[in-house]
Design a protein around this motif. Structure first.
Motif, PDB file in Angstrom:
ATOM      1  N   ARG A  39       0.825  -1.202   0.000  1.00  0.00           N
ATOM      2  CA  ARG A  39       0.000   0.000   0.000  1.00  0.00           C
ATOM      3  C   ARG A  39       0.863   1.258   0.000  1.00  0.00           C
ATOM      4  O   ARG A  39       0.534   2.246  -0.652  1.00  0.00           O
ATOM      5  N   ALA A  40       1.983   1.231   0.746  1.00  0.00           N
ATOM      6  CA  ALA A  40       2.894   2.376   0.758  1.00  0.00           C
ATOM      7  C   ALA A  40       3.453   2.638  -0.634  1.00  0.00           C
ATOM      8  O   ALA A  40       3.571   3.792  -1.069  1.00  0.00           O
ATOM      9  N   GLN A  41       3.792   1.562  -1.349  1.00  0.00           N
ATOM     10  CA  GLN A  41       4.266   1.724  -2.722  1.00  0.00           C
ATOM     11  C   GLN A  41       3.162   2.288  -3.608  1.00  0.00           C
ATOM     12  O   GLN A  41       3.422   3.121  -4.487  1.00  0.00           O
ATOM     13  N   GLY A  42       1.918   1.854  -3.355  1.00  0.00           N
ATOM     14  CA  GLY A  42       0.791   2.390  -4.114  1.00  0.00           C
ATOM     15  C   GLY A  42       0.592   3.869  -3.857  1.00  0.00           C
ATOM     16  O   GLY A  42       0.316   4.646  -4.785  1.00  0.00           O
ATOM     17  N   VAL A  43       0.717   4.288  -2.591  1.00  0.00           N
ATOM     18  CA  VAL A  43       0.626   5.719  -2.260  1.00  0.00           C
ATOM     19  C   VAL A  43       1.694   6.497  -3.012  1.00  0.00           C
ATOM     20  O   VAL A  43       1.430   7.574  -3.568  1.00  0.00           O
ATOM     21  N   MET A  44       2.903   5.942  -3.042  1.00  0.00           N
ATOM     22  CA  MET A  44       3.999   6.593  -3.759  1.00  0.00           C
ATOM     23  C   MET A  44       3.660   6.752  -5.245  1.00  0.00           C
ATOM     24  O   MET A  44       3.805   7.842  -5.814  1.00  0.00           O
ATOM     25  N   PHE A  45       3.181   5.681  -5.869  1.00  0.00           N
ATOM     26  CA  PHE A  45       2.819   5.747  -7.292  1.00  0.00           C
ATOM     27  C   PHE A  45       1.660   6.716  -7.519  1.00  0.00           C
ATOM     28  O   PHE A  45       1.624   7.438  -8.526  1.00  0.00           O
ATOM     29  N   GLY A  46       0.701   6.749  -6.585  1.00  0.00           N
ATOM     30  CA  GLY A  46      -0.428   7.661  -6.728  1.00  0.00           C
ATOM     31  C   GLY A  46      -0.011   9.114  -6.668  1.00  0.00           C
ATOM     32  O   GLY A  46      -0.472   9.945  -7.454  1.00  0.00           O
ATOM     33  N   ILE A  47       0.884   9.428  -5.730  1.00  0.00           N
ATOM     34  CA  ILE A  47       1.382  10.803  -5.603  1.00  0.00           C
ATOM     35  C   ILE A  47       2.097  11.232  -6.877  1.00  0.00           C
ATOM     36  O   ILE A  47       1.883  12.335  -7.396  1.00  0.00           O
ATOM     37  N   GLN A  48       2.946  10.353  -7.400  1.00  0.00           N
ATOM     38  CA  GLN A  48       3.687  10.695  -8.619  1.00  0.00           C
ATOM     39  C   GLN A  48       2.770  10.756  -9.836  1.00  0.00           C
ATOM     40  O   GLN A  48       3.008  11.541 -10.762  1.00  0.00           O
ATOM     41  N   SER A  49       1.701   9.954  -9.844  1.00  0.00           N
ATOM     42  CA  SER A  49       0.718  10.040 -10.927  1.00  0.00           C
ATOM     43  C   SER A  49       0.027  11.397 -10.907  1.00  0.00           C
ATOM     44  O   SER A  49      -0.240  12.000 -11.959  1.00  0.00           O
ATOM     45  N   GLY A  50      -0.262  11.877  -9.692  1.00  0.00           N
ATOM     46  CA  GLY A  50      -0.859  13.208  -9.574  1.00  0.00           C
ATOM     47  C   GLY A  50       0.066  14.295 -10.089  1.00  0.00           C
ATOM     48  O   GLY A  50      -0.367  15.223 -10.772  1.00  0.00           O
ATOM     49  N   LEU A  51       1.353  14.169  -9.769  1.00  0.00           N
ATOM     50  CA  LEU A  51       2.327  15.140 -10.273  1.00  0.00           C
ATOM     51  C   LEU A  51       2.394  15.114 -11.797  1.00  0.00           C
ATOM     52  O   LEU A  51       2.498  16.161 -12.447  1.00  0.00           O
ATOM     53  N   LEU A  52       2.351  13.899 -12.361  1.00  0.00           N
ATOM     54  CA  LEU A  52       2.389  13.785 -13.826  1.00  0.00           C
ATOM     55  C   LEU A  52       1.187  14.470 -14.454  1.00  0.00           C
ATOM     56  O   LEU A  52       1.313  15.168 -15.473  1.00  0.00           O
ATOM     57  N   ALA A 131      -3.161   9.356  -5.199  1.00  0.00           N
ATOM     58  CA  ALA A 131      -3.559  10.149  -6.360  1.00  0.00           C
ATOM     59  C   ALA A 131      -4.611  11.189  -5.985  1.00  0.00           C
ATOM     60  O   ALA A 131      -4.517  12.362  -6.384  1.00  0.00           O
ATOM     61  N   LEU A 132      -5.630  10.780  -5.222  1.00  0.00           N
ATOM     62  CA  LEU A 132      -6.673  11.727  -4.828  1.00  0.00           C
ATOM     63  C   LEU A 132      -6.104  12.845  -3.970  1.00  0.00           C
ATOM     64  O   LEU A 132      -6.452  14.016  -4.141  1.00  0.00           O
TER      65      LEU A 132
END
Length: 219
Positions: A39-52, A131-132
């Motif tokens: 889940r922590a890795q998912g949070v990381m990917f979500g944050i970076q997806s938001g930045l993208l 991401a949200l």
């Protein structure tokens, strides 16, 4: 300013922004500290997806509407604030519910520790949360609108160069997030004890609610 200078200069600014403690750091540390690695890795990917997404919209000139329209900014600001307050309040309420029901002492999880209140240990759940949190924060969009164009050299393709700068920022974010996850996992054994986890959830929940209220009350 040539392209090479622009990239290095933006990397410095992006790096300073990334390592500054904030909501993203709190989410990643809390999730990883209680043993939810996926889940922590998912949070990381979500944050970076938001930045993208913010970087792409800024490079295309779309997010300029946030600086031009108070209504558009306020709508996104209130949506983000409501989500953060809901997420933090839910985390706080869960700690009191577990305490009243005695779950922290009597309901072991699959690995012998207490049940985790942040949801299942899944990459998708973490990605959605990260991401949200990022997409609903209009201040990130305003930051990109204000800063990104300053590092695009005259004559360089605006959209392509903007995306390149965004990717650099994302790369720095990935490295920093992995360091945070590694550090949190090193002490996860201690933090998964019922009393320590309850304290961690209450601190993190309070921080998240604080960020939400700050976003709601900011101009």
């Amino acid at each position: 300013m040539n392209l090479s200078t622009a990239l290095w200069s933006f990397a410095l600014v992006g790096g300073l922004l990334t390592v500054t403690p904030g909501l993203d750091t709190a989410l990643i540390l809390r999730t990883a500290a209680v043993g939810q690695r996926r889940r922590a890795q998912g949070v990381m990917f979500g944050i970076q997806s938001g930045l993208l997404l913010w970087g792409a919209l800024t490079s295309a000139g779309i997010t300029a509407v946030l600086t031009a329209s108070q209504l558009a900014y306020d709508i996104l600001r209130w949506a983000g604030a409501a989500y953060l307050v809901w997420m933090g309040t839910r985390m706080l309420a869960e700690t009191f519910r577990r305490k009243r029901a005695g779950e922290s002492a009597t309901s072991p999880g699959p690995s012998g520790g207490p049940e985790l209140s942040a949801g299942p240990d899944s990459v998708l759940g973490g990605w959605r949360q990260g991401a949200l949190t990022n997409v609903l924060n209009p201040k990130i969009g305003v930051f990109y609108v204000a800063v990104l164009p300053q590092f695009i050299p005259v004559g360089a393709p605006h959209f392509g160069t903007g995306l390149l700068l965004t990717v650099i920022h994302i790369g720095i974010g990935f490295v920093w997030s992995m360091l945070l996850i590694g550090c949190a996992r090193a002490v996860s054994g201690l933090l998964r004890r019922p009393s320590a986890k309850q304290a961690l959830d209450r601190v993190t929940g309070t921080v998240i609610v604080g960020f939400g209220l700050h976003l709601a009350l900011s101009d």
